[in-house]
Design an enzyme around this catalytic site. Structure first.
Site, PDB file in Angstrom:
ATOM      1  CE  LYS A 121       8.262 109.882 -29.734  1.00  0.00           C
ATOM      2  NZ  LYS A 121       9.327 110.652 -29.954  1.00  0.00           N
ATOM      3  CG  ASP A 138      16.781 110.054 -34.440  1.00  0.00           C
ATOM      4  OD1 ASP A 138      17.479 109.243 -34.638  1.00  0.00           O
ATOM      5  OD2 ASP A 138      15.658 109.618 -33.815  1.00  0.00           O
TER       6      ASP A 138
END
Length: 151
Positions: free
Chosen positions: A2, A102
């Site tokens: 990421k 999330d």
């Protein structure tokens, strides 16, 4: 891996705080790994980006798995399998005082064996007594601005 642009992540105190929480969660998961939770192999900063390096997950996302199925629907046994694994992963986070805000198909990837691995801890809330029902005053979900794919 990421990759997060430093200038975008640090535009607000909230963005910086979320980034630090994500890094902290990834490091905690690396120190005490769980097979269904992505953990940091290393974290580092380049001139413009922060990098979170995690294990390679060659199975793609759960979205891609669903798209490959006839009618976009999993067989019952596959749905039960992934549901059990996701429940196990969330239970592990809860036992560590982490509330995952999330949960969506894009944040579930598959490893080489086909196990569902929970990724992206950017909206994790830490130090929450989940088992006793501690309330959290925070909206979950991915803000629209974060849904862009570019870096």
């Amino acid at each position: 891996m990421k990759v997060v642009r430093v200038d975008e992540a640090t535009q607000s105190q909230k963005g910086l705080s979320q980034l630090l929480v994500e890094r902290s969660a990834l490091i905690e998961l690396a120190e005490a790994p769980h097979p269904l939770l992505a953990a940091a192999l290393c974290c580092f900063r380049s001139a413009r980006h922060l990098h979170f390096v995690m294990p390679f997950l060659p199975g793609g996302t759960l979205v891609q798995v669903l798209e490959a199925q006839p009618g976009g629907v999993l067989a019952d046994e596959d749905a039960r399998f992934y549901t059990a694994q996701i429940t196990d992963a969330l239970g592990e986070l809860h036992s560590r005082g982490m509330l995952y805000l999330d949960l969506k198909q894009e944040n579930i990837m598959l490893n080489a064996r086909g196990d569902a691995i929970l990724i992206d801890f950017g909206l994790v809330k830490c130090d929450v007594d989940v088992r006793r029902g501690q309330l959290v005053k925070r909206a979950g979900g991915t803000p629209r601005a974060r849904r862009t794919r570019g870096t």
